[in-house]
Design a protein around this motif. Structure first.
Motif, short mmCIF file in Angstrom:
data_model
loop_
_atom_site.label_atom_id
_atom_site.label_comp_id
_atom_site.label_asym_id
_atom_site.label_seq_id
_atom_site.Cartn_x
_atom_site.Cartn_y
_atom_site.Cartn_z
N THR A 241 1.30 -1.20 -0.18
CA THR A 241 -0.10 -0.11 0.10
C THR A 241 0.71 0.97 0.16
O THR A 241 0.37 2.06 -0.95
N LYS A 244 1.80 1.78 -3.17
CA LYS A 244 1.11 2.14 -4.55
C LYS A 244 1.07 3.52 -4.34
O LYS A 244 0.52 4.21 -5.10
N ALA A 245 1.07 4.36 -2.67
CA ALA A 245 0.55 6.33 -2.58
C ALA A 245 1.60 6.38 -3.27
O ALA A 245 1.51 7.44 -3.43
N GLN A 246 2.87 6.09 -2.82
CA GLN A 246 4.41 6.79 -3.46
C GLN A 246 4.06 6.74 -4.69
O GLN A 246 4.67 7.79 -5.52
N SER A 256 -5.68 11.10 -3.24
CA SER A 256 -5.61 9.48 -3.62
C SER A 256 -4.13 8.98 -3.17
O SER A 256 -4.39 7.88 -2.14
N ALA A 257 -3.43 9.48 -3.01
CA ALA A 257 -1.89 8.91 -2.20
C ALA A 257 -2.36 9.20 -0.99
O ALA A 257 -1.85 8.63 -0.20
N LEU A 260 -4.57 7.03 1.10
CA LEU A 260 -3.46 5.38 1.59
C LEU A 260 -2.12 5.91 2.67
O LEU A 260 -2.64 4.68 3.24
N PHE A 261 -2.56 6.95 2.06
CA PHE A 261 -0.70 7.30 3.66
C PHE A 261 -2.18 7.46 4.66
O PHE A 261 -1.55 7.26 6.24
N ALA A 277 0.17 11.62 4.49
CA ALA A 277 -0.19 11.92 3.93
C ALA A 277 -0.74 14.17 4.42
O ALA A 277 -1.59 14.01 3.23
N CYS A 280 0.53 15.07 0.88
CA CYS A 280 -0.24 15.28 0.04
C CYS A 280 -2.23 15.70 -0.18
O CYS A 280 -1.97 16.46 -1.06
#
Length: 765
Positions: A241, A244-246, A256-257, A260-261, A277, A280
């Motif tokens: 996860t 993916k966020a990165q 979106s990132a 997830l963070f 988070a 972002c």
């Protein structure tokens, strides 16, 4: 701007922009239009589909070239008609849809451009250029938040084919977000544009990034690099996860990132994840959510300095989004007899005419007259001997006067601006008093309703808690600049030691700094509030020395970083960078920090860096000493450290003499003159000016014209100049800068405008 009867002084130069600008005010990056007639059949198609030209839009290439030429020759309607026919004849060819959208965007018809782009994507759902243009048009028509899903889709589609196709989208977002005041988001989109751009665009984009980082009207904590930190996680699913966020953040899909963070942060409680988070969310323009998460990270951070930086970001973002502001109010009037109206204003001692401010953009109509309204009368002929902090003339309102437009049948237009509350009330009273009992009737003055609620004014809204720091003054033109600067310094001393400590702040839960100092749980928040103040004072023309604060606050600068020879600083934020102990740096490290410090230009840290560079012989060889001495001069001038300032000027002169650079040596002499002119009682001023007249005037005669202008502007008694019979003041009136110094933006009489001189002169930046 220059006041004819008075010298205008405005320490506040911040101009805020509304969060949603009219479309016409938002700049966009022009998309590159391909020349299709000469393309090889096996080259990539100019519609940027990723396919070969032969297998994509080859059959309509010649027609599209002719249509593009029609648009370039201002035959846009014809071009669009032909494109409509071409789409019907070749509905599967993307180039016609792309070209139509590009033409409509060039005409700033962003809503209309969405139609052909959606038509193109119905036939070719993965077309990267269509997605990029669709996102750009949607953003410029509807704003970032409404277009977020479209933007993120475009970034991902472009990455799958050619990531550089996202460059126009990223840079358009960056520029518009900067104008709207979303500084963290704007800076990251500039960086994103740099990451995805092809090599031919990178130099220009790099300059955009440098301009942003060097803009001292943006809080320095928002400038410079901010990176997402790595955080190895034990559970493989969580690590997946995180990766993916990165990836999403690297593609510009920041919301979106962020989600997830935040999900990972809630599961693990790790500070780094809360911090990632928060960044972002800020990059996605959700600054309220970002502030909340920065504050959450600050509470969990065990290191005091790191916690303060996170809390500082939270408080700055809260201020950027506060509804508690002092707004400027616009009053609009129409007038029948403009000459009568101007005559009445000119007679009032508290309504002072000034030079017309320059237009903010090319489409802005320039006023024919400009006035400032003062809270008290001003003796224009005095030298300001009686002016103190208690009675200094304060600007409480502005008046722009626009001439009638007879072709359109519009009457002359008057716009009065003032901050709501006491200033607006007093400004309106003085305005009415200036016109007198019968003046409104005689000049035909009628108040009008504003054209819209979002017209805006040249005066920025000021956060309520920052309002006590805000002041605008006006002085008699003959008042020595040094006296004005001393008054300003006195004002800041009072504001920082008494006023600000007693001001309730939202970042301190509504407590004043003095109250917060008694609560140990607010230590981080109080220190952060001081760093917010640091950024505010810089934008207001002053820079904070922590010793200026009330000792009762018990706040000091953050501790220095622990470093060694292996330390790298390329991922340091601007606030962290300021904690670097420059004396402990190696020469290599110092030179890297030297360039970073010159870019961000935080004066306290920059001063330490420059002094350290000058103390090392090897480092001195690598720098432009002229620039170093100039910067030190500017810093000391801002700090009102006059003796040290003059010492750096003399070092600059010595450096210029050693290099035998005549023009550079003269620049330093003129720089010294500009500072000496701040104190016209200086007994050595006359001899210093005569030295310039004799030594440099022979080789550059226009220098004598500048000296004449200075003599007139500052009302100097220079017998040696009068005896020379050269003083001709006939055409010199009005060329006085906002600091009272003649600015050579206009030619002097007899000056050789074709000389090509690069001479620095007082009043120039």
């Amino acid at each position: 701007m220059v006041i004819q009867q008075t010298l205008y002084f405005e320490p506040v130069s911040v101009r805020c922009f509304p969060r949603e600008l009219p479309v016409r005010q938002i700049p966009i990056l022009e998309t590159k239009k391909a020349e299709v007639m000469s393309i090889d059949p096996y080259d990539p198609c100019p519609c940027n589909s990723g396919k070969k030209y032969k297998f994509c839009c080859h059959s309509i290439g010649d027609e599209v070239s002719k249509i593009s030429h029609l648009h370039e020759t201002h035959q846009t309607a014809t071009a669009l008609q032909l494109l409509d026919r071409l789409k019907k004849k070749y509905p599967e060819q993307p180039l016609s849809y792309i070209t139509e959208a590009q033409i409509l965007m060039a005409e700033r018809r962003f809503e209309d451009a969405l139609v052909p782009l959606n038509e193109c994507l119905e036939r070719e759902p993965d077309h990267p250029a269509a997605h990029s243009l669709l996102a750009t048009s949607s953003f410029l028509a509807h704003g970032y938040k409404q277009s977020q899903k479209t933007i993120y889709t475009a970034f991902q589609k472009c990455a799958a084919v050619d990531v550089s196709l996202a460059t126009p989208l990223a840079i358009s977002i960056a520029i518009a977000l900067q104008m709207r005041g979303y500084y963290l988001a704007a800076r990251e989109h500039f960086a994103l544009a740099m990451r995805v751009a092809s090599q031919e665009y990178q130099q220009n984009l790099f300059m955009n990034l440098l301009e942003f980082d060097g803009d001292d009207q943006i809080p320095y904590q928002f400038r410079g690099v901010h990176v997402l930190e790595r955080c190895p996680l034990e559970e493989s699913e969580q690590q997946t996860t995180f990766e993916k966020a990165q990836r999403l953040a690297n593609l510009g899909c920041y919301r979106s990132a962020a989600g997830l963070f935040k999900q990972l942060a809630e599961a693990t409680g790790l500070v780094i994840l809360w911090k990632n988070a928060a960044f972002c969310y800020a990059w996605a323009t959700d600054e309220v959510k970002a502030a909340e998460l920065f504050r959450q990270a600050a509470k969990l951070e065990s290191e005091f300095a790191e916690a303060v930086e996170l809390e500082t970001l939270a408080q700055l973002l809260d201020l950027n989004n506060t509804a508690e502001v002092v707004n400027s109010i616009e009053k609009i009037y129409e007038v029948e007899s403009l000459a009568k109206f101007l005559g009445l204003l000119d007679q009032h001692p508290q309504v002072l005419r000034g030079n017309v401010p320059p237009p903010q953009d090319q489409e802005e109509t320039t006023p024919v007259a400009y006035y400032q309204i003062l809270n008290t009368e001003l003796d224009a002929e005095s030298r300001g001997e009686a002016i103190t902090l208690e009675n200094v003339p304060t600007v409480i309102g502005d008046i722009d006067v626009f001439d009638a437009d007879r072709q359109l049948g519009h009457k002359a237009n008057i716009r009065l601006y003032a901050y709501e509350g006491d200033q607006l009330t007093q400004a309106e009273e003085i305005f009415a008093d200036a016109l007198g009992k019968d003046g409104k009737t005689e000049c035909g003055l009628q108040e009008q309703e504003p054209e819209s609620e979002d017209t805006g004014t040249p005066l920025s809204p000021v956060p309520t808690e920052q309002w006590p720091l805000f002041f605008r003054w006006s002085f008699p033109q003959k008042m020595p600049i040094l006296k004005r600067r001393e008054l300003e310094a006195e004002q800041w001393k009072v504001l920082l030691s008494k006023t600000w400590p007693e001001t309730p702040l939202a970042g301190l839960d509504g407590k004043t700094p003095v109250e917060a100092a008694k609560d140990e749980s607010l230590k981080v928040s109080l220190t952060a509030a001081v760093y917010v103040l640091d950024a505010q004072t810089l934008s207001l023309g002053h820079f904070l020395d922590f010793t200026e604060l009330s000792p009762a606050l018990e706040v000091s600068e953050l501790p220095a970083l622990e470093i060694d020879e292996s330390s790298q600083f390329n991922t340091c934020s601007s606030m962290t960078q300021n904690r670097i102990p420059v004396k402990e740096l190696s020469d290599r490290q110092l030179m890297y920090i030297f360039n970073r410090a010159l870019l961000i230009r935080h004066p306290r840290f920059l001063y330490d860096v420059l002094i350290e560079v000058l103390s090392r012989d090897e480092c001195k060889k690598e720098v432009d000493l002229d620039r170093v001495y100039t910067t030190l001069t500017e810093i000391c001038h801002k700090k009102n450290q006059r003796e040290e300032m003059l010492s750096w000027i003399h070092r600059g002169q010595e450096n210029a003499q050693a290099s035998q650079a005549f023009e550079n040596e003269l620049q330093w002499k003129m720089r010294e003159l500009s500072f000496r002119l701040e104190d016209t009682s200086d007994p050595g001023l006359s001899d210093f000016m005569k030295e310039i007249w004799d030594k440099y005037g022979k080789k550059m005669p226009q220098i004598r014209e500048y000296l004449k202008a200075f003599a007139q502007a500052f009302d100097l008694d220079l017998p040696w100049m009068k005896e020379s019979s050269l003083l001709d003041t006939g055409d010199l009136a009005g060329n006085v800068s906002s600091e009272g110094i003649w600015a050579p933006g206009e030619e002097t009489p007899e000056a050789d405008s074709g000389s090509g001189s690069k001479l620095w002169l007082p009043g120039q930046s």
